[in-house]
Every structure is written in structure tokens, then in C-alpha cells.
Design a protein around this motif. Structure first.
Motif, short mmCIF file in Angstrom:
data_model
loop_
_atom_site.label_atom_id
_atom_site.label_comp_id
_atom_site.label_asym_id
_atom_site.label_seq_id
_atom_site.Cartn_x
_atom_site.Cartn_y
_atom_site.Cartn_z
N SER A 186 0.83 -1.21 0.00
CA SER A 186 0.00 0.00 0.00
C SER A 186 0.86 1.25 0.00
CB SER A 186 -0.94 0.00 1.21
OG SER A 186 -0.26 0.21 2.43
N PHE A 187 1.99 1.19 0.70
CA PHE A 187 2.91 2.33 0.73
C PHE A 187 3.61 2.52 -0.62
CE2 PHE A 187 3.32 1.33 5.49
CZ PHE A 187 2.31 2.22 5.82
N ILE A 188 3.99 1.41 -1.25
CA ILE A 188 4.71 1.54 -2.52
C ILE A 188 3.76 1.99 -3.63
CG2 ILE A 188 4.53 -0.80 -3.54
CD1 ILE A 188 7.62 -0.56 -3.98
N LEU A 189 2.46 1.67 -3.49
CA LEU A 189 1.50 2.13 -4.49
C LEU A 189 1.22 3.62 -4.36
CD1 LEU A 189 -0.92 -0.92 -4.55
CD2 LEU A 189 0.25 0.07 -6.54
N GLU A 190 1.49 4.19 -3.20
CA GLU A 190 1.41 5.65 -3.08
C GLU A 190 2.53 6.30 -3.91
OE1 GLU A 190 1.57 6.63 1.04
OE2 GLU A 190 -0.31 5.62 1.53
N LYS A 191 3.64 5.60 -4.01
CA LYS A 191 4.79 6.11 -4.78
C LYS A 191 4.64 5.80 -6.26
CE LYS A 191 9.87 5.98 -4.72
NZ LYS A 191 11.05 5.51 -3.95
N TYR A 192 4.13 4.61 -6.57
CA TYR A 192 3.95 4.18 -7.96
C TYR A 192 2.50 3.72 -8.15
CZ TYR A 192 9.07 4.06 -8.01
OH TYR A 192 10.40 4.39 -7.92
N PRO A 193 1.57 4.66 -8.27
CA PRO A 193 0.15 4.28 -8.34
C PRO A 193 -0.22 3.45 -9.56
CG PRO A 193 0.46 6.64 -8.75
CD PRO A 193 1.76 6.12 -8.26
N ASP A 194 0.61 3.48 -10.62
CA ASP A 194 0.31 2.71 -11.83
C ASP A 194 1.09 1.40 -11.89
OD1 ASP A 194 -1.44 4.69 -12.82
OD2 ASP A 194 0.25 5.84 -13.59
N ALA A 195 1.69 1.02 -10.77
CA ALA A 195 2.48 -0.22 -10.73
C ALA A 195 1.58 -1.44 -10.84
CB ALA A 195 3.28 -0.27 -9.44
N PHE A 196 2.18 -2.52 -11.33
CA PHE A 196 1.55 -3.84 -11.32
C PHE A 196 2.20 -4.61 -10.17
CE2 PHE A 196 1.06 -2.27 -15.61
CZ PHE A 196 -0.24 -2.64 -15.94
N VAL A 197 1.42 -4.98 -9.19
CA VAL A 197 1.96 -5.56 -7.97
C VAL A 197 1.47 -7.00 -7.80
CG1 VAL A 197 2.21 -5.32 -5.48
CG2 VAL A 197 2.00 -3.28 -6.91
N THR A 198 2.41 -7.89 -7.55
CA THR A 198 2.10 -9.28 -7.24
C THR A 198 2.35 -9.52 -5.76
OG1 THR A 198 2.68 -10.04 -9.47
CG2 THR A 198 2.65 -11.70 -7.72
N LEU A 199 1.32 -9.98 -5.05
CA LEU A 199 1.44 -10.29 -3.63
C LEU A 199 1.42 -11.79 -3.45
CD1 LEU A 199 0.10 -7.36 -3.78
CD2 LEU A 199 -0.79 -7.83 -1.51
N ILE A 200 2.40 -12.33 -2.75
CA ILE A 200 2.43 -13.76 -2.47
C ILE A 200 2.55 -13.98 -0.97
CG2 ILE A 200 4.94 -13.89 -2.92
CD1 ILE A 200 4.42 -16.83 -3.82
N ASP A 201 1.75 -14.91 -0.46
CA ASP A 201 1.78 -15.22 0.96
C ASP A 201 1.18 -16.61 1.18
OD1 ASP A 201 2.22 -13.31 3.60
OD2 ASP A 201 0.87 -14.99 4.00
N LEU A 202 1.61 -17.26 2.26
CA LEU A 202 1.06 -18.56 2.65
C LEU A 202 -0.37 -18.43 3.16
CD1 LEU A 202 3.81 -20.33 4.81
CD2 LEU A 202 2.79 -21.22 2.72
N SER A 203 -0.66 -17.34 3.83
CA SER A 203 -1.91 -17.18 4.56
C SER A 203 -3.01 -16.62 3.67
CB SER A 203 -1.71 -16.27 5.78
OG SER A 203 -2.95 -15.95 6.37
N GLU A 204 -3.99 -17.43 3.38
CA GLU A 204 -5.12 -16.97 2.57
C GLU A 204 -5.88 -15.86 3.28
OE1 GLU A 204 -9.01 -18.78 0.18
OE2 GLU A 204 -7.73 -20.11 1.39
N LYS A 205 -6.01 -15.96 4.60
CA LYS A 205 -6.76 -14.96 5.34
C LYS A 205 -6.05 -13.60 5.34
CE LYS A 205 -9.46 -18.04 8.24
NZ LYS A 205 -9.86 -18.43 9.62
N MET A 206 -4.71 -13.63 5.38
CA MET A 206 -3.97 -12.37 5.28
C MET A 206 -4.18 -11.74 3.91
SD MET A 206 -2.22 -11.69 8.18
CE MET A 206 -0.57 -11.01 8.00
N LEU A 207 -4.12 -12.55 2.87
CA LEU A 207 -4.34 -12.02 1.52
C LEU A 207 -5.78 -11.58 1.32
CD1 LEU A 207 -2.16 -14.24 -0.85
CD2 LEU A 207 -1.73 -11.91 -0.08
N ASP A 208 -6.72 -12.19 2.04
CA ASP A 208 -8.10 -11.71 1.97
C ASP A 208 -8.19 -10.26 2.45
OD1 ASP A 208 -9.14 -14.03 0.94
OD2 ASP A 208 -9.83 -14.82 2.88
N MET A 209 -7.40 -9.94 3.49
CA MET A 209 -7.35 -8.56 3.97
C MET A 209 -6.75 -7.64 2.91
SD MET A 209 -8.75 -8.91 6.91
CE MET A 209 -8.50 -7.26 7.57
#
Length: 227
Positions: free
Chosen positions: A62-85
Motif C-alpha cells: 500500500s505504501f509503494i502504491l502511493e509512490k507508484y500508483p500505476d504499478a503492477f503488484v504481485t502479492l504472495i503469501d502462505l496465509s489466505e486470510k492475510m491475503l483476503d485482507m
């Protein structure tokens, strides 16, 4: 998935809904820790490809998207519930990709301009960290950068004790409930931290240039490397 990784997933699933609200109280250096990480994420591309490893709720993204609002961001995590947030956080952003997986096992199918991570890699064993740094290097475009805002082990038993005591003293005075503090301590028991000197060496051995610890507050550090 190893037993240890399963434990990490369970604990972070349990804490997903409270995670963001506790950050400033569990990270005494919160503002510097995150702002310096973002300041290091320099790229000439206006819409860079960014990979967030162990992304959790997407706080760092969220912080890096403030700097690069047009970025394409891939988020990877083990926790499905964290990624749901994270999905709730970025519900209006169509440039986000979510991967529920163990990032120590996956081979990334694209190249990135920036790879970031916060408070995740310290859950890995030494060998897993070494291999991950090699994989990150391979996944970066030329001149791409890697920033890891994380925790490290004290270089000596004395220093590790000093780090832990300082953190616990501040957490105990943070205003968190006894239950929240106990949960934080239980998650800390899953840590497999490595020393700063080892981590810098492993990042450098992976091929990175200009490797440095740009910021340090007790055991909270921001590490940098450039391809």
C-alpha cells in the motif's frame, strides 16, 4: 509445505483481522522502518512490475502504491486470510495479482523491477534464505532492486538479549491487551532469524551489487541490493 511453514500460516491466519491495527505498537520504529524501505524502491519505470514476498495484508504494498500508483503488484503469501485482507484493501485496484503459496517453493514466471518484503523472511531457515535470495536475484530485471525490511538475530547472545528485552519492554507499554501481547510472543517463537552479517553475505553471494543495511533499529533492519 514444511511443518514450520504450516505453523506460521496458522498463526497468521488467526491474527489476520488484527494485524494492521497492531503494527505501530509492535514495531517501535514503524515510520522509519517502512518509509526508508519505500524510499529505496527506485525505478525509472512509471508502471513497474513489483513483487511483494510474504505480503500479508498488503501493508508495504500500500505504501509503494502511493509512490507508484500505476504499478503492477504481485502479492504472495502462505496465509489466505492475510491475503483476503489485502484484497479488501486493494478492491478498487485492477493491477494486483494474488498468489497463495509458499514463496520458497515457487518459481516466478515473470521479471520484476522491484522485489520487496517486510517481516517475513526471518521465518525461514538459513538455507531457505540463501536459496530465496538467489531466486529473487534471478527474478529481477537488470538494475532491479531488492528491499527487505525485516528482523535479524543479534550478533552475540548479549546483543540478542538486549534486542529482545528492549522490544518486550516497549510492547508491554504499547497499550495492546494481554491477549494481543501473548499472541505476538507466540508468533515470535516461530522466528528463525539470522544475523545481519550472514544475511548481507548471502545477498551479496547471490550476485547483488551495492548490498547494504541502510537502516537499523535494534533488530529491525532495512536491507538493500541491486542487480
Amino acid at each position: 509445505m514444511s511443518f514450520e511453514h504450516s505453523d506460521v500460516k496458522i498463526k497468521f491466519d488467526e491474527n489476520a483481522s488484527q494485524y494492521d491495527g497492531q503494527r505501530k505498537k509492535l514495531i517501535p520504529c514503524f515510520d522509519d522502518f517502512y518509509s526508508i524501505a519505500i524510499s529505496l524502491a527506485e525505478t525509472k519505470t512509471k508502471n513497474p512490475q513489483i513483487l511483494d514476498i510474504g505480503a500479508g495484508t498488503g501493508l508495504l504494498s500500500s505504501f509503494i502504491l502511493e509512490k507508484y500508483p500505476d504499478a503492477f503488484v504481485t502479492l504472495i503469501d502462505l496465509s489466505e486470510k492475510m491475503l483476503d485482507m489485502a484484497k479488501e484493501r486493494f478492491v478498487a485496484n485492477q493491477n494486483i495479482t494474488y498468489i497463495i503459496d509458499d514463496y520458497t517453493k515457487i518459481k516466478f514466471d515473470r521479471k520484476y523491477d522491484v522485489v520487496i518484503s517486510s517481516l517475513s523472511i526471518h521465518h525461514l531457515s538459513a538455507d531457505e534464505k540463501k536459496q530465496l535470495y538467489q531466486n529473487i536475484y534471478s527474478s529481477l530485471n537488470q538494475d532491479g532492486v531488492f528491499i527487505n525490511a525485516d528482523q535479524v538475530l543479534g550478533q552475540t547472545h548479549f546483543m540478542e538479549s538486549l534486542y529482545k528485552n528492549d522490544w518486550k519492554n516497549k510492547v508491554e507499554r504499547s497499550g495492546l491487551s494481554k491477549e494481543e501481547i501473548q499472541s505476538a510472543y507466540e508468533r515470535a517463537n516461530l522466528d528463525r532469524m539470522s544475523t545481519l552479517s550472514d544475511q548481507l553475505k548471502w545477498i551479496e553471494d547471490s550476485g547483488f551489487l551495492d548490498v547494504d543495511c541502510v537502516y537499523k533499529y535494534y533488530n529491525f533492519v532495512v536491507l538493500f541490493g541491486r542487480k
